[in-house]
Design an enzyme around this catalytic site. Structure first.
Site, PDB file in Angstrom:
ATOM      1  N   LEU A  45       1.040  -0.910   0.427  1.00  0.00           N
ATOM      2  CA  LEU A  45       0.436  -0.073  -0.089  1.00  0.00           C
ATOM      3  C   LEU A  45       1.113   1.035   0.372  1.00  0.00           C
ATOM      4  CD1 LEU A  45      -2.881  -0.915   2.649  1.00  0.00           C
ATOM      5  CD2 LEU A  45      -3.169  -0.533   0.203  1.00  0.00           C
ATOM      6  N   ASP A  46       0.949   2.336  -0.935  1.00  0.00           N
ATOM      7  CA  ASP A  46       1.717   4.042  -1.755  1.00  0.00           C
ATOM      8  C   ASP A  46       1.059   3.978   0.256  1.00  0.00           C
ATOM      9  OD1 ASP A  46       1.835   3.061  -3.234  1.00  0.00           O
ATOM     10  OD2 ASP A  46      -0.221   4.645  -4.743  1.00  0.00           O
ATOM     11  N   PRO A  47       1.734   5.567   0.857  1.00  0.00           N
ATOM     12  CA  PRO A  47       1.957   5.723   2.149  1.00  0.00           C
ATOM     13  C   PRO A  47       0.852   6.496   1.976  1.00  0.00           C
ATOM     14  CG  PRO A  47       4.247   5.846   1.202  1.00  0.00           C
ATOM     15  CD  PRO A  47       3.270   5.490  -0.139  1.00  0.00           C
ATOM     16  N   ARG A 180      -5.153   4.064  -8.452  1.00  0.00           N
ATOM     17  CA  ARG A 180      -4.777   5.576  -8.865  1.00  0.00           C
ATOM     18  C   ARG A 180      -5.694   5.736 -10.621  1.00  0.00           C
ATOM     19  NH1 ARG A 180       1.097   7.691  -7.571  1.00  0.00           N
ATOM     20  NH2 ARG A 180       0.651   5.445  -6.594  1.00  0.00           N
TER      21      ARG A 180
END
Length: 308
Positions: A45-47, A180
């Protein structure tokens, strides 16, 4: 600072990853709390994203690929009318355009394009690797790498809330789906652009969101109950593959399987690519096997001597 004395830990925990940490940073925080000798996460998971991050410890890491390949569910908010360099709110603004007025019915018709089997081009700001380096490293240098389209499946896309310039969506999807990219593509379909404002992974595989625990809770458990309290949070290793059929083996069959030998099936079974194997005597999970031609063959076994 004293050197950490690692210990053998086997099992899976479900972390509700906090905002601002990378998946690896979150993994290392939890790993140190458990003092787990071996650990890995299952699906980055992205930050800027929060939510379910299954962490595998010890022998459970042998089954992490099954969680990586599993379906996921997300809730995301898309800001419309603004394109950014990264496709999310952390990027620099590229364009700003008015958001067109669209009825609920017309919006549903538009969103139908993003349901079922769809194709995506992975974003440059992703962990997908090119020649051993993640794409985001090239993107930060202003280098654009050609990416191939990939097929993914969106089993559910529901509007939870909408405003004049945002959409909040609930999305269930197959592995490899870039939320995204969905946000950017919806913005393009509306003609105004868009980017992700927030992203939360609700669930992964068959794990319920109610079973997630925050980093603060894990830290509190260690402080008040020690490592024993942490170990009570471990989910069984076979929970990563609980959708597979199960079979119990006799004491002699268990011994043969653990030595890598195929064993005969006492009664008629259809051939099965993968099954969960358990010891009939003590109910231990042994790993995965397959059935072919009346024989159970080992596929991926755990090291039972390492179990605590």
């Amino acid at each position: 600072m004293a050197k950490t004395k690692w210990r053998t830990v086997n099992g899976i925990v479900l972390l509700n990853k906090p905002l601002g940490l990378s998946s690896n940073q979150a993994l290392q925080r939890i790993r140190r709390l458990f003092r787990a000798e071996k650990a890995g996460h299952t699906g980055a998971l992205d930050p800027l994203a929060t939510g379910m991050l299954p962490l595998c410890f010890g022998e459970a890491t042998k089954f992490s690929q099954f969680l990586l390949d599993s379906n996921k569910r997300y809730q995301t908010r898309i800001s419309l009318g603004v394109r950014t360099t990264t496709g999310d709110k952390e990027g620099d603004i590229l364009t700003q355009e008015p958001v067109p007025s669209i009825s609920d019915n017309d919006l549903e018709i538009l969103l139908d394009r993003f349901r079922g089997d769809i194709e995506q081009i992975p974003p440059m700001y992703s962990a997908l690797k090119h020649e051993g380096k993640p794409l985001y490293e090239y993107a930060r240098q202003g280098i654009v790498i050609e990416r191939k389209r990939r097929s993914v499946y969106i089993s559910n896309l529901t509007v939870l809330e909408r405003t004049d310039d945002s959409l909040t969506l609930d999305i269930s999807c197959s592995k490899g789906t870039y939320i995204r990219t969905i946000g950017e593509d919806i913005g393009e379909a509306l003609g105004c652009g868009g980017h992700l404002d927030s992203l939360h992974r609700v669930s992964s595989a068959s794990y319920s969101p109610e079973r997630m625990m925050s980093l603060d809770v894990f830290e509190s458990l260690l402080e008040t109950g020690g490592e024993e309290a942490l170990d009570e949070c471990l989910l069984p290793m076979d929970s990563a593959v609980d959708y597979l059929p199960a079979m119990s083996l006799s004491e002699s069959q268990t011994r043969d399987i653990l030595f890598g030998r195929a064993v005969s099936v006492d009664h008629v079974f259809l051939d099965l690519d993968l099954i969960r194997l358990f010891s009939e005597v003590d109910k231990r999970f042994l790993g995965l096997g397959s059935i072919k031609g009346g024989l159970i063959k080992p596929h991926r076994l755990i090291n039972t001597s390492e179990l605590t």
